[in-house]
Motif scaffolding. Structure first.
Motif, PDB file in Angstrom:
ATOM      1  N   GLY A 180       0.802  -1.223   0.000  1.00 35.32           N
ATOM      2  CA  GLY A 180       0.000   0.000   0.000  1.00 35.32           C
ATOM      3  C   GLY A 180       0.830   1.265   0.000  1.00 35.32           C
ATOM      4  N   ARG A 181       2.172   1.128   0.014  1.00 34.95           N
ATOM      5  CA  ARG A 181       3.146   2.199  -0.164  1.00 34.95           C
ATOM      6  C   ARG A 181       3.381   3.065   1.060  1.00 34.95           C
ATOM      7  NH1 ARG A 181      -0.531   1.592  -5.062  1.00 34.95           N
ATOM      8  NH2 ARG A 181       0.663  -0.064  -6.039  1.00 34.95           N
TER       9      ARG A 181
ATOM     10  N   SER B 228      -0.274   8.426  -9.610  1.00 36.95           N
ATOM     11  CA  SER B 228      -0.823   7.110  -9.935  1.00 36.95           C
ATOM     12  C   SER B 228      -0.237   6.069  -8.991  1.00 36.95           C
ATOM     13  CB  SER B 228      -0.483   6.747 -11.379  1.00 36.95           C
ATOM     14  OG  SER B 228       0.911   6.488 -11.510  1.00 36.95           O
ATOM     15  N   GLY B 229      -0.813   4.868  -9.009  1.00 32.44           N
ATOM     16  CA  GLY B 229      -0.308   3.798  -8.154  1.00 32.44           C
ATOM     17  C   GLY B 229       1.150   3.474  -8.428  1.00 32.44           C
TER      18      GLY B 229
ATOM     19  N   GLN C   2       3.335   6.244  -7.086  1.00 33.63           N
ATOM     20  CA  GLN C   2       3.419   6.154  -5.631  1.00 33.63           C
ATOM     21  C   GLN C   2       4.376   5.055  -5.193  1.00 33.63           C
ATOM     22  OE1 GLN C   2      -0.396   5.965  -3.701  1.00 33.63           O
ATOM     23  NE2 GLN C   2      -1.128   7.854  -4.633  1.00 33.63           N
ATOM     24  N   GLN C   3       4.400   3.932  -5.936  1.00 35.16           N
ATOM     25  CA  GLN C   3       5.337   2.863  -5.603  1.00 35.16           C
ATOM     26  C   GLN C   3       6.773   3.315  -5.835  1.00 35.16           C
ATOM     27  OE1 GLN C   3       4.380  -0.353  -4.273  1.00 35.16           O
ATOM     28  NE2 GLN C   3       6.534  -0.158  -3.764  1.00 35.16           N
TER      29      GLN C   3
ATOM     30  N   GLY D 144      -1.267  -4.239  -8.040  1.00 39.23           N
ATOM     31  CA  GLY D 144      -2.135  -3.245  -8.651  1.00 39.23           C
ATOM     32  C   GLY D 144      -1.502  -2.413  -9.744  1.00 39.23           C
ATOM     33  N   LEU D 145      -0.313  -2.772 -10.192  1.00 40.76           N
ATOM     34  CA  LEU D 145       0.378  -1.965 -11.189  1.00 40.76           C
ATOM     35  C   LEU D 145       0.191  -2.537 -12.599  1.00 40.76           C
ATOM     36  CD1 LEU D 145       3.771  -1.217  -9.388  1.00 40.76           C
ATOM     37  CD2 LEU D 145       1.560  -0.051  -9.163  1.00 40.76           C
TER      38      LEU D 145
END
Length: 244
Positions: free
Chosen positions: A95-96, A146-147, A150-151, A174-175
């Motif tokens: 979830g980062r 974006s996801g 964020q990662q 989720g990427l």
């Protein structure tokens, strides 16, 4: 690193007899695990196997019911995540865990919060060189990314703490496929630079392709371990985790 090479040196991280429970539910049972300097080791297993719980217990986010975690030869009992970051043990959580109301640059500087050396600026630029998209948006609020971005930010923040041991929890979750390739490329590069990595990853095939060694968890217990190429070719692993 092979098992024989690993056995010849001292473990950077050693877990013995780890038990972790949520209420009356045993999430991790009798787990033994070692990481040696410079290794990339993967933890694979189905959802609920105890992978994330293991990472949280190692880095002080969960208190084990019993067992011992030793890092650089010393017990971690009673220490919290803030203590361990100062010793080079850093986790990028599932979830980062970024600070959404802070800018990209402010998030990165939080990774260097405990540092007092003169190389923070050059290390920040190295993170921006690794993730040019973050450089382009350095003054943008992290919550608007974006996801995948964020990662990148979460990993960049961790790298700015100069980890000796990096725990990664589901970095590809989720990427998009392109972003997954980028994240795994960075993981591999970080390991090649000498950072020891413990990777929890749902994509078992990619995790085993990257790793030197791996542990397979099932219902909180280690059911298989060994060199990653051997596990990649193991019929049991193929049937249970690789879709073969």
């Amino acid at each position: 690193m092979s098992d024989s090479q690993a056995g010849a040196g001292s473990a950077l991280l050693s877990v013995r007899g780890l038990h972790v429970a949520y209420g009356g539910i045993q999430a991790v049972k009798r787990l033994d695990l070692d990481l040696f300097p410079g290794e990339l080791v993967s933890l694979i297993g189905a959802n609920g196997a105890g992978k994330t719980t293991t990472l949280k217990a190692i880095c002080g986010l969960l208190q084990p019911q019993s067992g011992e975690v030793r890092y650089q030869g010393r017990s971690l009992q009673g220490q919290g995540p803030w203590d361990l970051v100062a010793q080079g043990l850093v986790m990028v959580p599932e979830g980062r865990g970024i600070f959404t109301r802070m800018t990209i640059d402010e998030n990165l500087q939080m990774g260097a919060y405990l540092r007092r050396d003169a190389d923070v600026a050059s290390d920040t630029e190295a993170v921006y060189a690794r993730f040019p998209r973050l450089k382009e948006r350095m003054h943008q609020l992290a919550g608007t990314l974006s996801g995948g971005e964020q990662q990148m930010l979460a990993m960049g923040r961790a790298l700015l703490s100069r980890p000796k041991l990096l725990l990664l929890d589901e970095p590809s979750m989720g990427l998009s496929p392109i972003m997954v390739d980028k994240i795994f490329e960075v993981v591999q590069d970080v390991a090649k630079q000498g950072v020891t990595v413990l990777l929890v990853e749902q994509n078992a095939h990619r995790a085993l392709e990257l790793a030197d060694r791996a542990y397979v968890l099932d219902s909180g217990e280690c059911v298989l371990s060994g060199p990653a190429p051997d596990l990649l070719g193991n019929p049991q692993v193929q049937a249970a985790y690789l879709g073969a």
